[in-house]
Write a protein that holds these residues in place. Sequence first.
Motif, PDB file in Angstrom:
ATOM      1  N   ARG A   1      22.921  20.235 -34.790  1.00 23.99           N
ATOM      2  CA  ARG A   1      23.700  19.198 -34.123  1.00 23.99           C
ATOM      3  C   ARG A   1      25.046  19.106 -34.839  1.00 23.99           C
ATOM      4  O   ARG A   1      25.160  19.558 -35.978  1.00 23.99           O
ATOM      5  N   PRO A   2      26.066  18.554 -34.221  1.00 26.74           N
ATOM      6  CA  PRO A   2      27.319  18.376 -34.950  1.00 26.74           C
ATOM      7  C   PRO A   2      27.101  17.571 -36.234  1.00 26.74           C
ATOM      8  O   PRO A   2      26.559  16.459 -36.198  1.00 26.74           O
ATOM      9  N   ASP A   3      27.441  18.150 -37.372  1.00 26.11           N
ATOM     10  CA  ASP A   3      27.346  17.484 -38.681  1.00 26.11           C
ATOM     11  C   ASP A   3      25.920  17.143 -39.100  1.00 26.11           C
ATOM     12  O   ASP A   3      25.705  16.253 -39.931  1.00 26.11           O
TER      13      ASP A   3
ATOM     14  N   PRO B   1      18.260  14.227 -30.753  1.00 26.91           N
ATOM     15  CA  PRO B   1      19.011  13.184 -30.036  1.00 26.91           C
ATOM     16  C   PRO B   1      18.186  12.544 -28.926  1.00 26.91           C
ATOM     17  O   PRO B   1      17.575  13.233 -28.119  1.00 26.91           O
ATOM     18  N   GLY B   2      18.176  11.226 -28.912  1.00 26.75           N
ATOM     19  CA  GLY B   2      17.412  10.484 -27.921  1.00 26.75           C
ATOM     20  C   GLY B   2      16.515   9.460 -28.585  1.00 26.75           C
ATOM     21  O   GLY B   2      16.634   9.170 -29.780  1.00 26.75           O
TER      22      GLY B   2
ATOM     23  N   ARG C   1      17.911  19.717 -21.360  1.00 22.76           N
ATOM     24  CA  ARG C   1      18.739  19.951 -20.171  1.00 22.76           C
ATOM     25  C   ARG C   1      18.831  18.705 -19.296  1.00 22.76           C
ATOM     26  O   ARG C   1      19.673  18.635 -18.402  1.00 22.76           O
ATOM     27  N   HIS C   2      17.941  17.740 -19.562  1.00 15.58           N
ATOM     28  CA  HIS C   2      17.873  16.551 -18.706  1.00 15.58           C
ATOM     29  C   HIS C   2      17.881  15.286 -19.568  1.00 15.58           C
ATOM     30  O   HIS C   2      16.899  14.553 -19.635  1.00 15.58           O
TER      31      HIS C   2
ATOM     32  N   ASP D   1      24.306  14.047 -28.371  1.00 14.28           N
ATOM     33  CA  ASP D   1      24.625  15.273 -29.111  1.00 14.28           C
ATOM     34  C   ASP D   1      24.093  16.515 -28.393  1.00 14.28           C
ATOM     35  O   ASP D   1      22.984  16.510 -27.845  1.00 14.28           O
ATOM     36  N   THR D   2      24.878  17.592 -28.469  1.00 15.88           N
ATOM     37  CA  THR D   2      24.370  18.891 -28.039  1.00 15.88           C
ATOM     38  C   THR D   2      23.576  19.514 -29.187  1.00 15.88           C
ATOM     39  O   THR D   2      23.812  19.218 -30.367  1.00 15.88           O
TER      40      THR D   2
END
Length: 516
Positions: free
Chosen positions: A470-472, A362-363, A304-305, A454-455
């Motif tokens: 994640r997307p793909d 992601p990150g 969320r952050h 990415d979400t």
Amino acid sequence: MTPTWWRDSVVYQVYPRSFADASGDGVGDLAGLTARLDHIAGLGADAIWLTPFQRSPQTDHGYDVSDYTDVDPLFGDLAGFDALVLRAHGLGLRVIVDIVPNHCSAQHPIFQAALAGDPSARARFHFAASPPGRPGDPPNDWPSVFGGPAWTRVPDGSWYLHLYSAEQPDWNWRDPRTAGFFDDVLRFWLDRGVDGLRVDVAHGLFKAAGLPSLPPGAIPSPGRLRGNPLACDQPETVEVYRRWRAITDSYAPPRALIGEVNLDPHRAARYVGDDRLHQAFAFEFLIAEWNATVWRDTATRLLRHPPVTWVVENHDVVRTATRYAVGPDEPRPSQAGTSRAGTSRAGTSRARAALLTILGLPGAAYLYQGQEYSLPEADVPVAARQDPAWPRSGLSRDGCRVPLPWPDGFSPPGAAPPWLPLPPGWDAHLSSPTLPLARRAITLRRALRLPSEDTVTWSIDHDQRLIAHRPDFALVVAMGTDAVPLPPGHVLLTSDPLTPDGLLPADTAAWITPAA
């Protein structure tokens, strides 16, 4: 150099005294690290983070700094540091160094002047008298993170504050000279070519005005500064990082600020932004038990952050191969006991799966030296323990700090014994399948070029089968007791081999992309 390299980098944490010893004194040093940078570059890491190597009496192994702008002779000298930076940059590795702004060493010249009674120097720290009518009592009831009281009395009857050991007095950030002092420290290391600064106890610095006592019934536990809201996370602290961000942004390319902000995610997020720290460590995974619901909920809170900095090991916590080696009904290990040293087959598999997990989210991902071998926690004999927290609280971090067992030795032939003893057979871990896994995962991560923004959506089914969508791309972790089916798609990598019938074994992670 990409200005936003820090967003999705793989950073390798180096604990210098335990990485590689070139001098033969049994303690790792900068020359030893420089000679083995090829290993880190060979993993595919983007950067290294060095814990403190500045001048220090080494009471807390460098986190008690007596000179912020020099190298402790134990580790080498400034010329050796410059050579390290040059070699690292030549290998494509960025360099992050530790800055310790909350406290210094009791041997720091300014604190020594304070002990001698200089009122100007005392104003740079937190000196106070006993409460009225209670001679002999400390000024308030704050505990030290290392256990015991956070105050030490000096011969004239006054007291000084130290949230860690008595040899680590806290700077007074309400004195305006402190900010200017650290501006100069930052510029010193940035001018020497470092690419980023990791800020120790970044949520500390300012204390509640007047240093009041804790509310009735409040009992902060040892090792958790956040348990004392009067001693950290004061509103003025964020302003320090606005000032520091202006400094780092003045360099070309801009340098990164990474904070040790050990707070709940929504509080830690206040320290990160376009005019503050670039990143704060996601500490929640350091304490998350091996459980799909816990991991999903923890990661959801952290995501969320953004940007998120993922980490499951560092120099302060039990290594994952040991931390995850317990069953669901067993107590989790801590640094206090010796019976929890070592590992199990499940613990090692979970450590590999955790590594693949943080590399698949992601990150940025931070790896601690030895994590690429799934090193377990070492059982350091009580007589050999050196952690200053050990005699005060019964907690010891020595087990995760034992020197690395390089094939040709931690030290050169004929050297002094290592500063912490290596367990028998310690070099057997070098054959761990985690090393090739880490190399493949980091190489693949870079090739996939997955966006750090990415979400992620989550699902749990099939006996604790955790999936991060994640997307793909999908990350699957089998956190239950049985092997589980994989979702449709192309399997890129698994932390352990699939079963003969193509199932993902328990305690294993997989990366999957959509089928062509």
